[in-house]
Design an enzyme around this catalytic site. Structure first.
Site, short mmCIF file in Angstrom:
data_model
loop_
_atom_site.label_atom_id
_atom_site.label_comp_id
_atom_site.label_asym_id
_atom_site.label_seq_id
_atom_site.Cartn_x
_atom_site.Cartn_y
_atom_site.Cartn_z
N TYR A 26 -5.92 8.05 5.44
CA TYR A 26 -5.85 7.74 6.86
C TYR A 26 -4.65 8.39 7.55
CZ TYR A 26 -9.05 3.61 6.67
OH TYR A 26 -10.11 2.75 6.55
N GLN A 42 0.80 -1.22 0.00
CA GLN A 42 0.00 0.00 0.00
C GLN A 42 0.84 1.28 0.00
OE1 GLN A 42 -2.60 -1.74 3.34
NE2 GLN A 42 -3.93 -0.25 2.37
N ASN A 66 -6.25 -5.23 15.36
CA ASN A 66 -6.69 -4.15 14.46
C ASN A 66 -8.17 -3.91 14.71
OD1 ASN A 66 -4.16 -4.25 13.38
ND2 ASN A 66 -4.78 -4.90 11.33
N GLU A 71 -3.63 -1.48 14.46
CA GLU A 71 -4.26 -0.58 13.47
C GLU A 71 -5.52 -0.01 14.09
OE1 GLU A 71 -5.16 -1.96 9.48
OE2 GLU A 71 -3.30 -3.11 9.41
N HIS A 93 1.23 -9.41 4.47
CA HIS A 93 0.12 -8.44 4.57
C HIS A 93 -0.62 -8.43 3.22
CE1 HIS A 93 -1.39 -4.61 6.71
NE2 HIS A 93 -2.17 -4.79 5.65
N ASN A 134 -0.98 -10.65 8.70
CA ASN A 134 -1.93 -9.58 8.97
C ASN A 134 -3.34 -10.00 8.59
OD1 ASN A 134 -2.54 -6.58 9.46
ND2 ASN A 134 -3.41 -6.92 7.43
N GLU A 135 -4.23 -9.96 9.55
CA GLU A 135 -5.67 -10.14 9.34
C GLU A 135 -6.05 -11.36 8.47
OE1 GLU A 135 -7.59 -6.60 7.99
OE2 GLU A 135 -6.98 -5.43 9.73
N LYS A 142 -9.50 7.47 0.03
CA LYS A 142 -9.74 7.15 1.44
C LYS A 142 -8.40 7.32 2.17
CE LYS A 142 -12.18 3.74 4.29
NZ LYS A 142 -12.56 2.34 4.47
C1 BGP Z 1 -6.97 -3.26 7.40
C2 BGP Z 1 -5.76 -3.62 6.61
C3 BGP Z 1 -5.01 -2.48 6.04
C4 BGP Z 1 -5.85 -1.27 5.67
C5 BGP Z 1 -6.92 -0.97 6.67
C6 BGP Z 1 -7.92 0.07 6.23
O1 BGP Z 1 -7.93 -4.23 7.25
O2 BGP Z 1 -4.86 -4.38 7.37
O3 BGP Z 1 -4.19 -2.95 5.02
O4 BGP Z 1 -6.17 -1.19 4.38
O5 BGP Z 1 -7.64 -2.11 7.04
O6 BGP Z 1 -8.84 -0.54 5.38
P1 BGP Z 1 -9.36 0.15 4.07
O7 BGP Z 1 -8.12 0.42 3.30
O8 BGP Z 1 -10.23 -0.85 3.42
O9 BGP Z 1 -10.08 1.36 4.48
#
Ligand code: BGP
Length: 467
Positions: free
Chosen positions: A436, A18, A296, A374, A115, A159-160, A434
Site C-alpha cells: 500500500y 505492521q 477509515n 486510512e 491497533h 483503531n477499528e 499486498k
Molecule cells: C485496516 C487496518 C490496517 C490495515 C488496512 C489494510 O483495516 O486498520 O491495519 O491493515 O486495513 O487492510 P489489509 O491489510 O487487510 O489490506
C-alpha cells in the site's frame, strides 16, 4: 485537478505491529498475533518494515515527500510487556525518540493506543470480552498521556473496533479465529466503546492537552441491484457495522432504531448483550467530549438478504474473485461486474466515502470534524528498472480525494487525509504481497524506493499549501 483547503493535512498511516518488526527486542512483551501467525505459518511479523530501527529514514522521506503528519500506534507491550504492572523503560525511550524525530522533521504524530495488538495474557483471558482488559487499557492510556503528552497532541483510542470484533468472532481471520458468533462480536464492540469512552473521559478530567478521537472503519451498504427488497439487508448491515458504534461515540447511547436491528440479530443467534448502567454513564459523558472521528474507508458493499448457513471466505491471497460473504440473518454481498474491485475483491467506490460522511453529518450533527485516517490501494507492486510506477494507486487516491473535496464543499468538516500506507508493510491477514505504501520496501534489504505515487503526493501536498 484537486482543490483542497490550504491547511488540509496530508498524512501517512502506519500501525506498530505492521511496521516495527523487532517483536522480541528490548523487552517487548508478546501479543495475540505472535502466537497466531506462528501457528498459521504463512508469514512472520518480523522484520516487517523494520520501522523500529528505520524510522529516521521513513521520517526523512516523509518530510521530503510532503507528508505533514504520521499515524503511528504505540505497541502496548513495549510499554507494559504483560499488559499491566511492570513497565519497560526501553519501550518508553523508543517512543520518546520516535516522537522527537517526528517533531524534528516538522511531522505531527497522530498516535493510536490500540491497533489490533492486545497483550497476549489479556487476549487469552477474553480480550475485549473481559472487562479487566478495559481497566488495563485505561491505566495504559493514562500512562501514555502523562508520559508522552508534551510530544503528542493528537490521540486515538482504538483503531477499528469493528474489524477486531468481526475478525475475531465472525470472519475468524483474527485470533482467536472464531466464526459466525455475532453475539460475541456485538459484545466486543460495546466493550470497546466503553473502553474508548472511559479513556476520553479520563483525558478530559485530567486536563491533558490536545485532542482525542477514535478510528472507525466505515463502509457504506447499498441494496444490490438497487432492488427495494434488498433495502432491509443494507440497513441491517449499516446498523451492525456502522451505526451501532457511531451511536455509541456520538449519541452516547444506542438509539431505538439501532437496538431494533441489534436485538433482532441477538434473538436469531440466541445471544444477549450486557450493557451496565455505568457503561451508559461513560458513553454519555464521552459523547460530549470527543474531539474528532478518524474514518477509515476502503470500500463499500452491495447486499441482499441472506437466510441460510453462514459462509465467509476471506480473500487473503489476492486471487481475484475468491471472496464470499454470506451471513445468516445479516446479508450476502453481491459483486456488480460494472464496479471495479482490487485483486483482494475490495470494491472501489469513492461515492461510498462521500455518502458515509454525509450520513454522519446528518445523523450526528455534533460530529465536530473528520479525518480520513486510512484510505489506499493494496496492490502487487513491482520494481522495474529501479522504479515503481503505481499509477493505479494514484488513480485510487485521486478519486477518493475528489469525494473528500466534494464533501468539503457540501459543508462537511474534513480536515485531513492519511494514506494507507506510508511505507509498504505486512498486512495482518494477507502478508507481504499486498503493498500500500508511498515508499516501496524491499523486505530483505530494508531499502526504500519512493514510488511514482510519492512524487504525485509531494506535488499535490505542496501545491495545496500554496493555495
Ligand atoms: C485496516 C487496518 C490496517 C490495515 C488496512 C489494510 O483495516 O486498520 O491495519 O491493515 O486495513 O487492510 P489489509 O491489510 O487487510 O489490506
Amino acid at each position: 485537478m484537486l482543490s483542497l483547503p490550504k491547511e488540509f493535512v496530508f498524512g501517512g498511516a502506519t500501525a506498530a505491529y505492521q511496521v516495527e518488526g523487532a517483536t522480541t527486542e528490548d523487552g517487548k512483551g508478546p501479543v495475540c498475533w505472535d502466537v497466531f501467525l506462528k501457528e498459521q505459518g504463512r508469514f512472520s511479523p518480523d522484520p516487517a518494515s523494520d520501522f523500529y530501527h528505520e524510522y529516521p529514514t521513513d521520517l526523512a522521506l516523509s518530510k521530503e515527500y510532503g507528508v505533514d503528519a504520521i499515524r503511528v500506534s504505540i505497541a502496548w507491550t513495549r510499554i507494559f510487556p504483560n499488559g499491566t504492572g511492570e513497565l519497560n523503560k526501553k519501550g518508553v525511550a523508543y517512543y520518546h525518540a520516535l516522537f522527537a524525530e517526528c517533531l524534528k522533521n516538522g511531522i505531527t504524530p497522530y498516535v493510536t493506543l490500540h491497533h489490533f495488538d492486545t497483550p497476549l495474557n489479556l487476549h487469552q483471558n477474553g480480550d475485549w470480552l473481559n472487562p479487566k482488559t478495559i481497566d488495563a487499557f485505561v491505566a495504559y492510556a493514562d500512562f501514555c498521556f502523562a508520559e508522552f503528552g508534551s510530544q503528542v497532541k493528537k490521540w486515538i483510542t482504538i483503531n477499528e473496533p469493528a474489524s477486531i470484533a468481526f475478525g475475531q468472532y465472525v470472519v475468524g481471520n483474527f485470533p482467536p479465529n472464531i466464526q459466525y458468533d455475532l453475539p460475541k462480536a456485538i459484545q466486543a464492540m460495546h466493550n470497546q466503546m466503553v473502553a474508548h469512552a472511559k479513556v476520553v473521559n479520563l483525558f478530559k478530567e485530567k486536563d491533558y492537552t490536545g485532542e482525542i478521537g477514535i478510528v472507525h472503519i466505515l463502509e457504506s451498504y447499498y441494496p444490490a441491484e438497487d432492488a427495494v427488497e434488498n433495502l432491509a439487508a443494507a440497513n441491517t448491515c449499516n446498523v451492525l457495522y456502522n451505526q451501532f458504534m457511531l451511536d455509541a461515540i456520538y449519541k452516547g447511547y444506542y438509539d431505538n432504531d439501532t437496538m431494533f436491528v441489534i436485538n433482532e440479530i441477538l434473538k436469531q443467534n440466541d445471544g444477549k448483550l450486557t450493557i451496565l448502567p455505568m457503561d451508559l454513564t461513560e458513553l454519555a459523558k464521552a459523547a460530549k467530549q470527543i474531539d474528532f472521528l478518524g474514518l477509515n474507508y476502503y470500500q463499500s458493499h452491495f447486499v441482499q438478504p441472506f437466510h441460510g448457513e453462514s459462509y465467509i471466505h476471506h480473500n487473503g491471497t489476492g486471487e481475484k474473485g475468491t471472496a464470499v460473504f454470506r451471513l445468516n440473518g445479516v446479508g450476502e454481498r453481491i459483486y456488480n461486474p460494472a464496479i471495479p474491485k482490487t485483486d483482494w475483491d475490495w470494491v472501489i467506490y469513492p461515492k461510498g466515502l462521500y455518502d458515509m460522511m454525509l450520513y454522519i453529518k446528518n445523523r450526528y450533527p455534533n460530529y465536530q470534524k473528520i479525518y480520513v485516517t486510512e484510505n489506499g490501494l493494496g496492490d502487487k507492486d513491482q520494481v522495474v528498472n529501479g522504479e515503481v510506477l503505481d499509477q493505479s494507486r494514484i488513480d485510487y487516491v485521486a478519486i477518493h480525494l475528489k469525494a473528500i473535496e466534494q464533501a468539503i464543499s457540501s459543508g462537511i468538516e474534513v480536515k485531513g487525509y492519511f494514506i494507507w500506507s506510508l511505507q509498504d508493510m505486512f498486512s495482518w491477514t494477507n502478508g507481504y504481497n499486498k503493498r500500500y505504501g508511498l515508499f516501496y520496501v524491499d523486505f530483505d534489504s530494508q531499502k526504500r524506493i519512493p514510488k511514482k505515487s510519492a512524487q504525485w503526493w509531494k506535488e499535490l501536498s505542496e501545491s495545496t499549501k500554496k493555495g
